[in-house]
Enzyme design. Structure first.
Site, PDB file in Angstrom:
ATOM      1  CD  GLU A   1      -2.835  -1.118   0.063  1.00 11.72           C
ATOM      2  OE1 GLU A   1      -3.529  -0.129  -0.156  1.00 11.72           O
ATOM      3  OE2 GLU A   1      -2.837  -2.124  -0.682  1.00 11.72           O
TER       4      GLU A   1
ATOM      5  CE  LYS B   1      -6.529  -6.919   0.343  1.00 14.74           C
ATOM      6  NZ  LYS B   1      -5.120  -7.240   0.157  1.00 14.74           N
TER       7      LYS B   1
END
Ligand code: NDP
Ligand code: HSE
Length: 439
Positions: free
Chosen positions: A195, A210
Site C-alpha cells: 500500500e 479485506k
C-alpha cells in the site's frame, strides 16, 4: 454483437498509479474484445491524478489528465467511474457523488469499503447505480463475486486464507531464503504490492479490511474494520520462523472468519487477522510470493479453494476490468448489481471467545519443579497442553509448549500468568497454531 444505436460508454478513471496504469493499458490492448463483450465501445474520457504533468508512457493523450477528480466525476458525459486512488477521503466523497448521480462505480478501495461500505451501498441504491469491488479483496482472484452471487443459495460457515500479498511475500522470503524483514518489505514495495503506506500491510490493517468485506458478504452481516481482531507481522521474528520450521510448520498472516453456534443458542461470527503457524502439509503453507489463497466452507458446497495473484498492477487491473464489463453490461441492459445483504445481523464475537491453539516458547530456569510449575499455570486457566519440548542451555532451558484448543481469553490469561512467574526469565514467543480441521 455491437448495439449500434448506443453511444460509447465514457469512463472516468480516478488514479493512475500501480493499478490505474495497468487499467489504462488493458483498456487499450483489449478494446476490441471489450466492445464485443459489452456490445458498445468503452471510451476513457478523463484520468484524475495528483501530478498531471508526470511522464507516464501510456497510450492516452496528455490532455486527458486532470488534477480535479471531483469535477471529472460530476461531468455530464461520464457514465462509469473507476476509483483506484485509495484511502478514505476524498475517495468516499467522489464515489458517493458518482453513485448518487447514477454513475456506476468500480473500486479497489478495501479500506473505504471496510470503513463505510453500507453508506456506499445506500448511495448506489439512491442513485440506481452499481457498486462493484472485486479488486478490493485478493487482487486477481474472483472471490467477491462468488460470495456475493454464486454462493447465495448456501450457508457459508468459514472463510480462511491469506489475503495480503505483501506480508505473504515477506514471510515467504523469511522462511525460504532467511531474508530480513526490512529487505523483503523493500522488495515487495518495489514490485508494487505494498500500500502507499506499507504500515497498512505489515500491521494487518489491509488484511483486516479485506476480512471485514469477506465476512460481511459471507455472513450477511455488517462487519467493519473495527470489528476485526487485528495483529500484524512486525513482531514475527526469525526465531519464530525457525521455531515453526522445527515443528514442521510455517508462519502465515491468516484471515479467519467463522460462524459458530453460541451455547445460549443463535449464531455468532468471529473475524480475525493474525500471524499463525500452520503445518507444512496444509495447502496454505505452499502459498508463496505475493500469492493469496482463500478457503470458503459452506454447508452444501463443502470446501472451496480460491488461489492466485493477490497483488500487483496487472492482476488487480484484471479484476477491475471484469467489474467494468459487468457494470457496462448492466448499464446497457438496465440490470442492477445485487445490493448490500445484511439481514442476518449476527453478533460479532470478541476475540476472547475464539477457540484456538497456542505455541509458546519460554526461557526458564533449568531446575527441579519448573516444568510442573509451568504446567500448573496452564491447568489453572483450563488450558490443556498438547506437546512440550525442552532444550537446555547453561543454567536456563527453552520450553516450547503447544496447547490443545482453548478460548483465546484462557490462553492469553495463561501467558500473562507466565510472564509474572519468577522461574520464567522470558516469554520468547507466543503464536497461534491453525490449520486443523474446522471446529
Ligand atoms: P498508487 O499509489 O500506485 O496510485 C495512486 C494513484 O492515485 C496515483 O496515480 C496518484 O496520482 C493518484 N492520487 C493520489 N491522491 C490523489 C488525489 N488526491 N487526487 C487525484 N489523484 C490522486 O496506488 P495503487 O495503484 O497501488 O492502489 C490504488 C488502489 O488500489 C488502493 O485503494 C489500493 O488499496 C488498491 N489495490 C492495490 C493493489 C496493488 O497491488 N497495488 C491490489 C489491490 C487493490 P499520481 O500518479 O500523480 O501520484
Ligand atoms: N497491499 C495489498 C497486498 C495489495 O499486499 O495484498 C492487494 O490488495
Amino acid at each position: 454483437m455491437v448495439v449500434s444505436e448506443h453511444p460509447p460508454l465514457r469512463i472516468a478513471l480516478l488514479g493512475c498509479g500501480t493499478v490505474g496504469s495497468e487499467v489504462v493499458r488493458l483498456l487499450h490492448s483489449q478494446a476490441d474484445d471489450l466492445t464485443a463483450r459489452i456490445g458498445v465501445p468503452l471510451e476513457l474520457a478523463g484520468i484524475a491524478v495528483r501530478r498531471a504533468g508526470r511522464t507516464r508512457d501510456l497510450p492516452v493523450p496528455a490532455d486527458i489528465f486532470t488534477t480535479d477528480p471531483a469535477a471529472l466525476v460530476a461531468r455530464d458525459d461520464i457514465d462509469l467511474v473507476i476509483e483506484v486512488v485509495g484511502g478514505i477521503e476524498p475517495a468516499r466523497t467522489w464515489i458517493t457523488t458518482a453513485l448518487k448521480l447514477g454513475k456506476s462505480v468500480v473500486t479497489a478501495n478495501k479500506a473505504l469499503l471496510a470503513e463505510d461500505g453500507p453508506a456506499l451501498h445506500e448511495a448506489a441504491a439512491a442513485g440506481g447505480s452499481d457498486l462493484y469491488y472485486e479488486a478490493a479483496v485478493a487482487g486477481a482472484i474472483p472471490l467477491v463475486r462468488p460470495l456475493r452471487e454464486s454462493m447465495q443459495g448456501d450457508r457459508v460457515t468459514r472463510v480462511m486464507g491469506i489475503v495480503n500479498g505483501t506480508t505473504n511475500f515477506i514471510l515467504s522470503s523469511m522462511d525460504s531464503t532467511g531474508a530480513g524483514f526490512a529487505d523483503a518489505l523493500d522488495e515487495a514495495t518495489a514490485l508494487g504490492y505494498a500500500e502507499a503506506d506499507p504500515t497498512a500491510d505489515v500491521e494487518g490493517f489491509d488484511a483486516a479490511a479485506k476480512a471485514a468485506i469477506l465476512a460481511s458478504l459471507a455472513f450477511h452481516t455488517r462487519v467493519n474494520a473495527a470489528d476485526v481482531h487485528r495483529e500484524g507481522i512486525t513482531e514475527v521474528t526469525a526465531a519464530d520462523v525457525a521455531s515453526a520450521r522445527e515443528m514442521g510448520c510455517t508462519v502465515k498472516l491468516l484471515c479467519i472468519a467463522e460462524r459458530r453456534r453460541d451455547p445460549a443458542g443463535g449464531d455468532s461470527i468471529g473475524v480475525r487477522v493474525h500471524p499463525a503457524m500452520i503445518p507444512r502439509s496444509h495447502p496454505l503453507a505452499g502459498v508463496g510470493d505475493a500469492f493469496n489463497a482463500v478457503f470458503v466452507e459452506a454447508e452444501a458446497a463443502g470446501q472451496l479453494m480460491f488461489y492466485g495473484r493477490g497483488a500487483g498492477g496487472a492482476p488487480t487491473a484484471s479484476a477491475v476490468l471484469g467489474d467494468l464489463v459487468a457494470v457496462a453490461r448492466n448499464r446497457i441492459t438496465g440490470a442492477r448489481a445485487p445490493g448490500e445483504s445484511s439481514y442476518a445481523a449476527l453478533r460479532v464475537r470478541p476475540m476472547g471467545e475464539t477457540l484456538t491453539r497456542y505455541h509458546v516458547s519460554l526461557d526458564v530456569a533449568d531446575r527441579a519443579g519448573v516444568l510442573a510449575a509451568v504446567a500448573s499455570a496452564f491447568s489453572e486457566h483450563g488450558v490443556s497442553i498438547s506437546t512440550v519440548r525442552q532444550e537446555g542451555h547453561g543454567a536456563d532451558a527453552m520450553l516450547v509448549i503447544v496447547t490443545h484448543v482453548a478460548t483465546d481469553a484462557a490462553l492469553s490469561g495463561t501467558v500473562e500468568a507466565l510472564r509474572h512467574m519468577e522461574i520464567v526469565r522470558d516469554v520468547v514467543s507466543v503464536m497461534r497454531v491453525e490449520g486443523e480441521p474446522s471446529r
